[in-house]
Design a protein around this motif. Structure first.
Motif, PDB file in Angstrom:
ATOM      1  N   ALA A 490      16.826 -95.060 -26.546  1.00 15.54           N
ATOM      2  CA  ALA A 490      17.738 -94.011 -26.032  1.00 15.54           C
ATOM      3  C   ALA A 490      19.198 -94.379 -26.311  1.00 15.54           C
ATOM      4  O   ALA A 490      20.002 -93.544 -26.737  1.00 15.54           O
ATOM      5  N   VAL A 491      19.525 -95.689 -26.133  1.00 10.59           N
ATOM      6  CA  VAL A 491      20.907 -96.149 -26.360  1.00 10.59           C
ATOM      7  C   VAL A 491      21.217 -96.089 -27.863  1.00 10.59           C
ATOM      8  O   VAL A 491      22.253 -95.556 -28.282  1.00 10.59           O
ATOM      9  N   GLN A 492      20.284 -96.594 -28.655  1.00  8.11           N
ATOM     10  CA  GLN A 492      20.513 -96.627 -30.124  1.00  8.11           C
ATOM     11  C   GLN A 492      20.746 -95.209 -30.643  1.00  8.11           C
ATOM     12  O   GLN A 492      21.628 -94.965 -31.466  1.00  8.11           O
ATOM     13  N   GLN A 493      19.980 -94.212 -30.122  1.00  6.84           N
ATOM     14  CA  GLN A 493      20.115 -92.822 -30.569  1.00  6.84           C
ATOM     15  C   GLN A 493      21.571 -92.346 -30.391  1.00  6.84           C
ATOM     16  O   GLN A 493      22.183 -91.787 -31.287  1.00  6.84           O
ATOM     17  N   VAL A 494      22.108 -92.635 -29.179  1.00  6.71           N
ATOM     18  CA  VAL A 494      23.485 -92.173 -28.880  1.00  6.71           C
ATOM     19  C   VAL A 494      24.473 -92.855 -29.831  1.00  6.71           C
ATOM     20  O   VAL A 494      25.347 -92.212 -30.415  1.00  6.71           O
ATOM     21  N   LYS A 525      25.680 -90.765 -21.221  1.00  8.27           N
ATOM     22  CA  LYS A 525      24.363 -90.443 -21.820  1.00  8.27           C
ATOM     23  C   LYS A 525      23.470 -91.688 -21.867  1.00  8.27           C
ATOM     24  O   LYS A 525      22.272 -91.600 -22.099  1.00  8.27           O
ATOM     25  N   ILE A 526      24.049 -92.867 -21.659  1.00 12.62           N
ATOM     26  CA  ILE A 526      23.211 -94.076 -21.810  1.00 12.62           C
ATOM     27  C   ILE A 526      23.170 -94.932 -20.547  1.00 12.62           C
ATOM     28  O   ILE A 526      22.562 -96.009 -20.540  1.00 12.62           O
ATOM     29  N   ALA A 527      23.816 -94.487 -19.479  1.00 10.30           N
ATOM     30  CA  ALA A 527      23.767 -95.301 -18.251  1.00 10.30           C
ATOM     31  C   ALA A 527      23.881 -94.409 -17.018  1.00 10.30           C
ATOM     32  O   ALA A 527      24.379 -93.280 -17.106  1.00 10.30           O
ATOM     33  N   GLU A 528      23.449 -94.918 -15.877  1.00  7.18           N
ATOM     34  CA  GLU A 528      23.447 -94.154 -14.615  1.00  7.18           C
ATOM     35  C   GLU A 528      24.713 -94.441 -13.801  1.00  7.18           C
ATOM     36  O   GLU A 528      25.551 -95.265 -14.221  1.00  7.18           O
ATOM     37  N   GLY A 529      24.823 -93.785 -12.672  1.00 10.03           N
ATOM     38  CA  GLY A 529      25.837 -94.136 -11.675  1.00 10.03           C
ATOM     39  C   GLY A 529      27.211 -93.516 -11.921  1.00 10.03           C
ATOM     40  O   GLY A 529      28.186 -93.866 -11.278  1.00 10.03           O
ATOM     41  N   PHE A 530      27.292 -92.591 -12.870  1.00  4.17           N
ATOM     42  CA  PHE A 530      28.601 -91.961 -13.114  1.00  4.17           C
ATOM     43  C   PHE A 530      28.829 -90.861 -12.088  1.00  4.17           C
ATOM     44  O   PHE A 530      27.915 -90.099 -11.781  1.00  4.17           O
ATOM     45  N   THR A 531      30.038 -90.813 -11.552  1.00  3.21           N
ATOM     46  CA  THR A 531      30.376 -89.750 -10.581  1.00  3.21           C
ATOM     47  C   THR A 531      31.451 -88.863 -11.203  1.00  3.21           C
ATOM     48  O   THR A 531      31.935 -89.156 -12.304  1.00  3.21           O
ATOM     49  N   ASP A 532      31.849 -87.803 -10.496  1.00  5.04           N
ATOM     50  CA  ASP A 532      32.893 -86.904 -11.033  1.00  5.04           C
ATOM     51  C   ASP A 532      34.290 -87.462 -10.772  1.00  5.04           C
ATOM     52  O   ASP A 532      34.954 -87.090  -9.807  1.00  5.04           O
ATOM     53  N   LEU A 533      34.755 -88.355 -11.602  1.00  3.58           N
ATOM     54  CA  LEU A 533      36.100 -88.906 -11.420  1.00  3.58           C
ATOM     55  C   LEU A 533      37.125 -87.931 -11.990  1.00  3.58           C
ATOM     56  O   LEU A 533      36.831 -87.211 -12.955  1.00  3.58           O
ATOM     57  N   PRO A 534      38.339 -87.893 -11.399  1.00  6.59           N
ATOM     58  CA  PRO A 534      39.381 -87.010 -11.940  1.00  6.59           C
ATOM     59  C   PRO A 534      39.708 -87.359 -13.402  1.00  6.59           C
ATOM     60  O   PRO A 534      39.620 -88.530 -13.787  1.00  6.59           O
TER      61      PRO A 534
END
Ligand SMILES: Cc1cc2nc3c(=O)[nH]c(=O)nc-3n(C[C@H](O)[C@H](O)[C@H](O)COP(=O)(O)OP(=O)(O)OC[C@H]3O[C@@H](n4cnc5c(N)ncnc54)[C@H](O)[C@@H]3O)c2cc1C
Length: 628
Positions: A490-494, A525-534
């Motif tokens: 999945a990471v390599q694809q990105v 697209k390759i990792a979790e835990g992202f939030t809506d930062l300004p």
């Protein structure tokens, strides 16, 4: 008959772009302030193009905002088109540029002044500056009003002995039909200040309904909600377009045939004009190899048909201006509403000022804006806020605020003016700054908001916003540094999709983000835990991580620069006692009295050899003192 009209801490003369920032800074710092202007219907008037920002100028607006100034907010609230320029290049030259609605810009700024605590706005023409024993005491207006104050800031722009020139017609006047300021000019000389003569010019204004836009290229604004201010949401207003066209061979022919009627070439104009804002006749003569020149039609506002002809500044006779305009594709049937003109005015050579913008000969007298030899709303406003801050700090008997070349474009601007002087209207440019990568428009708040807070100009809301933003930036940078991904499919694809090389082993998200082709949004697209930062937090995270190496190297250069800047030159130094320095250097140093070795090294005519002799001399003196 003169009469006592009132007592204030600070008086500001003028409500142009410098005067507004100076008056707001001083009153917001708690000083009782009076701002006098010869026409209250022209607060924050834009005699030239209705645009704020662009390369380096956009940086100044952000810096004024980060210090607690008003220009950024006022532009965000009144713009009718916004564009981010140079996005194809590095962040150091990204520059925001906005078209403002001139009338809205003025009326909003006037309202801000009218509702500012500790600030009185009054109409009055200042004719005299009151001085006792080289110390300011107040001003006198044409109607005899005597206002007393501990500090006075002159921001009289292009009005001092203003002279309008159109072809062989000239008359005494300020911009746009306003009266000139004669008395004050003479008085400034009487109290010991030297004045020079500069000129600038503006193009005609034409009626939008008489333009054939089908023959032009539309220049729409950015769709993204962009703003100058680090606070405030900015208003998403209907975006209007500008229009691009070009001069034709016929245009250049008309100009060449009438050069003999141009005041520029007939010697009628004595003032020196801005090199980077030449008139169209100047461009045709200086760049005769170029068959055409770009012309932008810029709307002056939502409630007017007036269009500004950017790139067509001229002082050729009126009949020639009409003839020239009608040779341009799209303007064949154009109606000219206002004639282009040149204006000559007195300015104050800025080597007479300290880095605080206080005059050297009269304590408590400051000057800011076009009067100091600059050209541009942003350059004026930048000087205005610094003069306002330092006048307030003087009244409060506190340490002045001096921005260094490594702190801000404002620091570069003022140091260039005061240390090197200028023999033509000075315009800020990114090439003037040594530390461009540090002085980006996106990080003006991190460079200056703490300083604005220290002088009590930055209020709680702005400061809290600032702290919250950078807390989020640091937290996210840390998180990306602790999170790593494995070389899985999945990471390599990105990475492949972004044209980036595949991973061979685990990598942190910081390591991935350092790759030029990988953006912060790709990491989602390759990792979790992202939030809506300004957006502005994401922008900082991306730039600080991607340019970390370059920024570090530039910081090392700044350290070296700082070492020379910190080498203060004591007041007692008599340059006549320093054997071996050149006569020119001695004259310049005695005249300028630089504060530091760094500043001395930037004075034209002072060589590195002179600098090392002075440093050796000062070291000797220091040793003699310690041995006593
Ligand atoms: C015709 C023209 C063309 C220009 N073209 C360009 C350009 O192409 N590019 C560019 O970057 N900049 C241009 N400028 C410059 C730009 O307009 C100025 O840089 C900017 O307005 C300077 O701001 P300021 O606050 O110093 O002075 P101004 O905006 O000129 O304001 C001066 C203020 O002082 C007040 N005042 C003056 N004398 C007195 C007095 N004795 N008593 C009380 N009040 C007084 C006036 O009422 C006014 O409010 C142009 C200016 C003019 C006039």
């Amino acid at each position: 008959m003169e009469y006592f009209a009132g007592e204030y801490d600070i008086i500001v003369v003028g409500t142009g772009h410098a005067g507004c920032e100076a008056a707001l800074a001083a009153s917001r710092m708690g000083c009782r302030t009076l701002v006098l202007t010869l026409n209250m219907d022209n607060v924050a008037f834009m005699p030239c193009n209705p645009a704020i920002g662009g390369p380096a100028k956009g940086h100044l607006v952000r810096e004024i905002d980060a210090l607690g100034g008003e220009m950024g907010i006022n532009t965000d609230e009144t713009n009718i088109q916004v564009r981010m320029l140079n996005t194809g290049k590095g962040p150091a030259v990204h520059a925001l540029r906005a078209q403002a609605d001139k009338q809205l810009y003025q009326s909003r700024m006037k309202k801000v002044l009218e509702n500012q605590p500790f600030l009185d706005l009054k109409q009055g023409l200042v004719e005299r500056i009151l001085v006792e024993k080289h110390k300011i005491t107040g001003v006198v207006t044409r109607t005899g009003a005597v206002f007393k104050a501990k500090a006075v800031i002159i921001t009289s722009g292009t009005f001092l002995r203003g002279k309008i020139i159109i072809g062989d017609v000239s008359y005494s006047g300020g911009p746009n039909g306003q009266p000139p300021s004669i008395g004050l000019s003479e008085n400034l000389r009487e109290i010991g200040l030297e004045l020079g003569r500069f000129k600038t010019g503006t193009p005609p204004r034409v009626h939008a309904k008489s333009i054939d836009f089908s023959k032009m290229i539309e220049q729409p604004g950015d769709l993204k909600a962009l703003k100058f201010s680090f606070i405030g949401k900015g208003i998403r207003r209907e975006q209007v377009s500008c229009w691009l066209t070009y001069t034709s061979e016929e245009t250049h022919k008309v100009i060449r045939e009438n050069l003999h009627r141009s005041p520029l070439y007939s010697g009628m104009i004595e003032g020196v004009g801005p090199r980077y804002c030449p008139s169209i006749e100047d461009k045709v003569v200086r760049f005769s190899d170029k068959p055409t020149h770009q012309i932008f039609l810029e709307p002056e506002g939502l409630n007017t048909e007036e269009m500004y002809v950017q790139g067509f500044s001229t002082s050729l006779p009126e009949d020639v201006q009409i003839k020239m305009l009608r040779t341009i594709p799209g303007l064949e049937n154009v109606e000219m509403m206002r004639t282009g003109y040149a204006i000559e005015y007195d300015y104050l050579p800025p080597t007479q000022l300290k880095l605080t913008l206080e005059t050297k000969v009269i304590s408590g007298l400051f000057s800011a804006g076009q009067i100091n030899g600059t050209s541009g709303y942003e350059e004026a406003a930048a000087q205005g806020i610094i003069a306002g801050i330092n006048a307030a700090l003087l009244v409060k008997e506190k340490e002045p605020l001096i921005l260094k070349r490594s702190d801000a474009y404002i620091g570069v601007l003022i140091d260039d003016l005061v240390t090197k002087g200028t023999n033509e209207p000075y315009r800020i440019m990114t090439s003037r700054a040594e530390y461009r990568l540090l002085l980006r428009q996106d990080n003006a708040d991190i460079r200056l908001t703490e300083l604005g807070r220290r002088v009590e100009l930055v209020g709680d809301t702005r400061y809290r916003n600032f702290e919250d933003k950078y807390r989020l930036v640091e937290k996210e940078k840390q998180r990306l540094g602790q999170l790593s991904v494995a070389p899985v499919e999945a990471v390599q694809q990105v990475l492949i999709a972004k044209g980036s090389s595949e991973l061979k082993q685990n990598a942190t998200l910081v390591e991935l983000l350092k790759r030029p082709e990988i953006s912060y949004n790709d990491l989602r697209k390759i990792a979790e835990g992202f939030t809506d930062l300004p957006d502005e937090v994401i922008e900082q995270v991306e730039i600080q991580i991607k340019y970390e190496g370059y920024i570090k190297r530039q910081m090392e250069q700044v350290d070296k620069f700082q070492r020379l800047e910190n080498k203060k030159i004591p007041d007692w130094l008599n340059y006549d006692d320093v054997k071996g320095i050149s006569t020119e250097a001695k004259q310049k140093l005695k005249g300028m009295r630089p504060l530091s070795i760094g500043q001395a090294s930037r004075i034209s005519g002072v060589s590195p050899a002179d600098i090392s002799i002075i440093m050796v001399y000062l070291e000797q003196k220091r040793r003699e003192k310690t041995e006593v």
